[in-house]
Design a protein around this motif. Structure first.
Motif, PDB file in Angstrom:
ATOM      1  N   ASN A  15      28.178  50.620  41.818  1.00  0.00           N
ATOM      2  CA  ASN A  15      28.666  49.628  42.776  1.00  0.00           C
ATOM      3  C   ASN A  15      28.306  48.217  42.341  1.00  0.00           C
ATOM      4  N   GLN A  16      27.083  48.030  41.851  1.00  0.00           N
ATOM      5  CA  GLN A  16      26.675  46.698  41.408  1.00  0.00           C
ATOM      6  C   GLN A  16      27.535  46.213  40.248  1.00  0.00           C
ATOM      7  N   HIS A  58      27.594  42.185  40.576  1.00  0.00           N
ATOM      8  CA  HIS A  58      26.377  41.737  41.248  1.00  0.00           C
ATOM      9  C   HIS A  58      25.228  42.673  40.837  1.00  0.00           C
ATOM     10  N   ASP A 111      30.629  47.193  39.571  1.00  0.00           N
ATOM     11  CA  ASP A 111      31.981  46.936  40.083  1.00  0.00           C
ATOM     12  C   ASP A 111      32.045  45.640  40.885  1.00  0.00           C
ATOM     13  N   GLU A 112      30.949  45.334  41.593  1.00  0.00           N
ATOM     14  CA  GLU A 112      30.912  44.126  42.423  1.00  0.00           C
ATOM     15  C   GLU A 112      30.493  42.888  41.627  1.00  0.00           C
TER      16      GLU A 112
END
Length: 379
Positions: free
Chosen positions: A102-103, A108, A105-106
């Protein structure tokens, strides 16, 4: 409240770990000016200066199932490099890998280094181009079977699950899988949910492959208790009526001991680490991986089987590849076939039921998407 850091390091000292332990005193760091350490020490001090100049900050995501389990690594690292500020966030590896995805993909990324049980993630992340290529100090001494030839990830040390039995049982303790079926152990066994932890699932998979699902039916007829987390299942052994389990690493209570089966399958694997390509603290990440793979740290601080070929096994243990009833590469192969794994997990779920209870590594649900500390501070 139990000292989870002590629990973790105890089993490490025994050479069979994943989330638990026995009393383990971390040895003092080796003198940096010995002939053995001079070359590595020089490299480490250079990396240390670079990490301090970068800001002296490091965030590590570590697979585990209890807060504080990796503090023994953080404490040893900070003793060696006191100007560093380090947070090692512990959670189930299956949560951390999703968090990392997720990080990325974001856009971040807050984690610098990850070392996880989910060894199948690392080849995928390499293919996706999200790992930093880096060959740490000690790279040439790492067993080629547990490192990426191109330098994107490496096994750091070995964790293991075996039998945990109450010391009060003495010579009557169960050792082989069939021993857990003895009538006197009915209502006295405690296990980690195998459908919640892939290493425990693999332990059960080996047993049903070897002895059939009839074995599992007989085991469940013993009316065992199932809990979340390998440390919680270990910590219960020796308390109340609970006297044994398999598929965990041990306890710091002194009420139990770890036994390696001589014939039945058990589980060990290389806990694998890498630097994320967009990690905010690249110099610190390189220092951490180089430190953890240094001969000094592998000898004095990790307390379990080393991924280096020039470090001896824990006292009283054979080399990790020398056990005929355990394949250190087996878990990785099992986890790489997710379709087959999920099919087996679904079947196991029919027998043991849905997982019940809160996440023991994040009981307050505080970690969230971008944790940079165990209390859930978001990056």
């Amino acid at each position: 409240m139990k000292n989870t850091r002590k629990a973790w390091t105890v089993a490490i000292a025994l050479g069979v770990v994943a989330a638990t332990g026995a009393t383990y005193a971390v040895a003092a760091p080796a003198a940096p000016h010995t002939a053995r350490a001079t070359g590595e020490e020089t490299q480490l001090q250079k990396l240390y200066k670079e990490a301090v100049a970068e800001g002296g900050r490091l965030v590590v995501y570590a697979g585990g199932d209890k807060p504080g389990q990796a503090d023994y690594l953080k404490d040893a690292f900070v003793r060696k490099f006191p100007k560093m500020k380090v947070d090692i966030v512990v959670d189930f590896s299956k949560n951390h890998d999703a968090r990392v995805d997720n990080q990325i993909d974001e856009h971040h990324v807050v984690a610098d280094v990850v070392h996880l049980q989910t060894v199948d993630d690392f080849p995928r992340w390499k293919k996706e181009g999200v790992l930093e290529r880096y060959k740490p100090v000690g790279w040439n001494k790492v067993d080629s079977r547990v490192k990426d030839k191109d330098g994107y990830y490496t096994g750091l040390f070995y964790f293991a699950f075996a039998d945990v039995t109450a010391t009060k049982l003495g010579s009557k303790a169960p050792v082989e899988a069939k021993d857990f079926l003895r009538p006197e152990f009915k209502n006295k066994l405690v296990f980690t949910y195998p459908n919640d932890d892939d290493a425990v699932l693999y332990y059960f998979k080996q047993l049903t492959d070897e002895y059939g699902f009839g074995y599992l039916k007989k085991l469940l007829a013993q009316n065992p208790k199932f809990v979340r987390g390998t440390q919680d299942s270990s910590d219960l052994v020796g308390t109340g009526d609970y006297v044994a389990n398999f598929g965990s690493g041990g306890s710091a209570s002194g009420l139990s001991q770890v036994i390696l089966p001589k014939q039945s399958p058990w589980v060990a694997w290389p806990q694998t680490g890498a630097i994320l390509k967009n990690a905010p603290h690249q110099a610190a990440a390189k220092l951490y991986l180089s430190w953890i793979l240094s001969k000094e740290a592998q000898t004095n601080d990790i307390g379990t089987w080393s991924s280096r070929t020039d470090v001896a096994p824990p006292a009283g243990r054979k080399g990790i590849f020398d056990y005929k009833n355990m394949n250190p590469l087996g878990l990785g192969a099992f986890m790489s076939d997710r379709t087959a794994l999920d099919r087996y997990k679904a079947r196991i779920n029919l027998y043991v039921g849905d997982v019940q209870g809160v996440n023991p590594s994040d009981p307050k649900g505080a970690l969230g998407l971008y944790p940079v500390s165990q209390n859930g501070t978001q990056g």
